[in-house]
Design a protein around this motif. Structure first.
Motif, short mmCIF file in Angstrom:
data_model
loop_
_atom_site.label_atom_id
_atom_site.label_comp_id
_atom_site.label_asym_id
_atom_site.label_seq_id
_atom_site.Cartn_x
_atom_site.Cartn_y
_atom_site.Cartn_z
N SER A 22 0.83 -1.20 0.00
CA SER A 22 0.00 0.00 0.00
C SER A 22 0.86 1.25 0.00
O SER A 22 1.95 1.29 0.58
CB SER A 22 -0.92 0.00 1.22
OG SER A 22 -1.62 1.22 1.30
N ILE A 63 -6.82 4.34 -1.21
CA ILE A 63 -7.48 3.03 -1.27
C ILE A 63 -7.38 2.36 0.09
O ILE A 63 -6.28 2.15 0.62
CB ILE A 63 -6.84 2.14 -2.35
CG1 ILE A 63 -6.91 2.83 -3.72
CG2 ILE A 63 -7.54 0.79 -2.40
CD1 ILE A 63 -6.20 2.07 -4.81
N HIS A 65 -8.98 -0.99 2.59
CA HIS A 65 -9.76 -2.23 2.61
C HIS A 65 -11.14 -1.94 3.18
O HIS A 65 -11.29 -1.23 4.18
CB HIS A 65 -9.06 -3.29 3.48
CG HIS A 65 -7.85 -3.87 2.84
ND1 HIS A 65 -6.58 -3.63 3.30
CD2 HIS A 65 -7.72 -4.69 1.77
CE1 HIS A 65 -5.71 -4.29 2.55
NE2 HIS A 65 -6.37 -4.93 1.61
N SER A 66 -12.16 -2.50 2.55
CA SER A 66 -13.54 -2.30 3.00
C SER A 66 -14.41 -3.37 2.36
O SER A 66 -14.38 -3.55 1.14
CB SER A 66 -14.02 -0.90 2.57
OG SER A 66 -15.40 -0.72 2.84
N GLU A 95 -13.45 -5.51 -2.28
CA GLU A 95 -12.55 -5.54 -1.13
C GLU A 95 -12.06 -4.16 -0.70
O GLU A 95 -11.34 -4.05 0.29
CB GLU A 95 -11.32 -6.41 -1.45
CG GLU A 95 -11.63 -7.89 -1.60
CD GLU A 95 -11.94 -8.57 -0.28
OE1 GLU A 95 -11.44 -8.10 0.76
OE2 GLU A 95 -12.67 -9.56 -0.29
N HIS A 96 -12.43 -3.10 -1.44
CA HIS A 96 -11.86 -1.79 -1.16
C HIS A 96 -12.90 -0.68 -1.31
O HIS A 96 -13.93 -0.86 -1.96
CB HIS A 96 -10.70 -1.49 -2.12
CG HIS A 96 -9.56 -2.44 -2.01
ND1 HIS A 96 -9.45 -3.56 -2.81
CD2 HIS A 96 -8.46 -2.44 -1.20
CE1 HIS A 96 -8.35 -4.22 -2.50
NE2 HIS A 96 -7.73 -3.56 -1.53
N GLU A 98 -12.43 3.39 -2.54
CA GLU A 98 -11.45 4.29 -3.12
C GLU A 98 -11.99 5.72 -3.08
O GLU A 98 -13.09 5.98 -3.57
CB GLU A 98 -11.15 3.88 -4.56
CG GLU A 98 -10.64 2.44 -4.68
CD GLU A 98 -10.42 2.02 -6.12
OE1 GLU A 98 -10.57 2.89 -7.02
OE2 GLU A 98 -10.09 0.84 -6.35
N ARG A 144 -11.98 -5.20 7.98
CA ARG A 144 -12.51 -4.40 6.89
C ARG A 144 -14.03 -4.46 6.80
O ARG A 144 -14.64 -3.70 6.06
CB ARG A 144 -11.88 -4.84 5.57
CG ARG A 144 -12.14 -6.29 5.21
CD ARG A 144 -11.26 -6.77 4.06
NE ARG A 144 -9.87 -6.92 4.46
CZ ARG A 144 -8.93 -7.36 3.62
NH1 ARG A 144 -9.22 -7.66 2.37
NH2 ARG A 144 -7.68 -7.49 4.04
#
Length: 325
Positions: A22, A63, A65-66, A95-96, A98, A144
């Motif tokens: 990252s 970005i 993680h979510s 998974e993210h 942004e 996340r």
């Protein structure tokens, strides 16, 4: 058992290189969670978060993680030059999440998300519900599902957690409560800042006021608190926990930066989880096992505070220790 190999292993793991891909380095998280008065699987919770972060290279996107987090609102990004940067858009992937901007230079920023929404469930991952009680299980990569973050085991930062919950309940987390205040007919419990931790070790629980709490003290100054519903079982767990903690502290000889250890007995939960200062174990195993099995269960989760918590792998792609039961 020789102590030297354990200490060498710990030192080796502590100094593993930083290998996250990252471009963001989180420096601290401040999380505020709003728990519904009546907890129920598949109902939402809402939250807000402020992340102090360092951008390691110029970019037009942040970005994080979510997973299954949505409805991101009131997003602001302020640099340490006090300039606020205009948000151009938000994109949610599997998974993210942004956050898109014009060119951002390297440096430190505060990203504030005024509100987002997540899910509670009835499994044993993320935020989950057992009866009138709520718990979290974030290992290996379920943090996340609770807050946007950099969700890798070697990416560590202090966390400060606040929980808004029903006044008929009591909240627990990794550290002790430092403030409680009423907000209308609800209660806000704020916990002390944690040491730098990976997101998977963050934990909180919201339980009915009727739960029983028993406390004891180790010789090295850590308060051990066991929490559940059956007094006789809690007495056994407290005794085993203090004995195991004393033994492990003598073997490891590396002090842990904490002053309390909560051990929660969780209904319909398998095994245990070594959340930092907030261990969860199966109430069924605690109630039905003999003393030796109970000691093994508690000691296993306490030992992970050194091997697996204090020192860990740099990525979930690696396995460094074989755990046998």
């Amino acid at each position: 058992v020789s102590r030297l190999p354990i200490l060498i292993l710990l030192l080796h793991l502590i100094f593993l290189p930083f290998t996250s891909s990252s471009s963001l380095e989180p420096l601290s998280y401040d999380v505020y969670l709003r728990i519904p008065d009546e907890v129920s699987p598949f109902l939402p919770f809402s939250a807000s978060i402020s992340i102090h972060l360092r951008l390691l290279q110029p970019s037009t996107v942040l970005i994080l993680h979510s997973v299954e987090l949505s409805s991101f609102r009131n997003v602001s990004l302020v640099g340490f030059d006090q300039d606020e940067h205009s948000l151009k858009g938000i994109r949610i992937t599997g998974e993210h999440v942004e956050f898109m901007y014009n060119e951002l230079s390297r440096g430190e920023y505060i990203l504030h998300i005024g509100k987002y929404v997540g899910k509670m469930g009835d499994g044993s991952a993320g935020v989950f519900v057992r009866g009138a009680s709520l718990y979290t299980h974030l290992q290996p990569s379920f943090a996340r599902r609770v807050f946007p973050c950099i969700d890798q085991p070697n990416v560590r930062a202090p966390f400060r957690v606040s929980i808004e919950h029903s006044q008929r309940t009591i909240a627990f987390s990794n550290t002790g409560s430092v403030d409680e205040r009423m907000m209308g007919d609800r209660r806000v419990t704020t916990f002390g800042s944690t040491p730098s931790l990976p997101p998977y070790l963050i934990a909180f629980s919201v339980l009915p006021h009727s739960v029983i709490q028993l406390t004891g003290q180790t010789t090295f100054g850590v308060t051990v608190r066991v929490i559940g519903v059956t007094h006789s079982t809690l007495v056994r767990v407290l005794r085993a926990s203090i004995q195991a903690f004393e033994y492990l502290s003598d073997v490891m000889r590396i002090p842990l930066p904490l002053n309390k250890m909560d051990i929660l007995l969780v209904h319909s939960y398998e095994g245990g989880m070594e959340n930092w200062g907030h261990i969860m174990i199966s109430s069924s195993l605690a109630e039905n096992g003999d003393d030796s099995h109970l000691m093994h269960l508690v000691a296993h989760e306490l030992a992970h505070h050194w091997i697996g918590n204090l020192a860990s792998v740099s990525s979930w792609a690696y396995i460094c220790l074989q755990v046998s039961n």
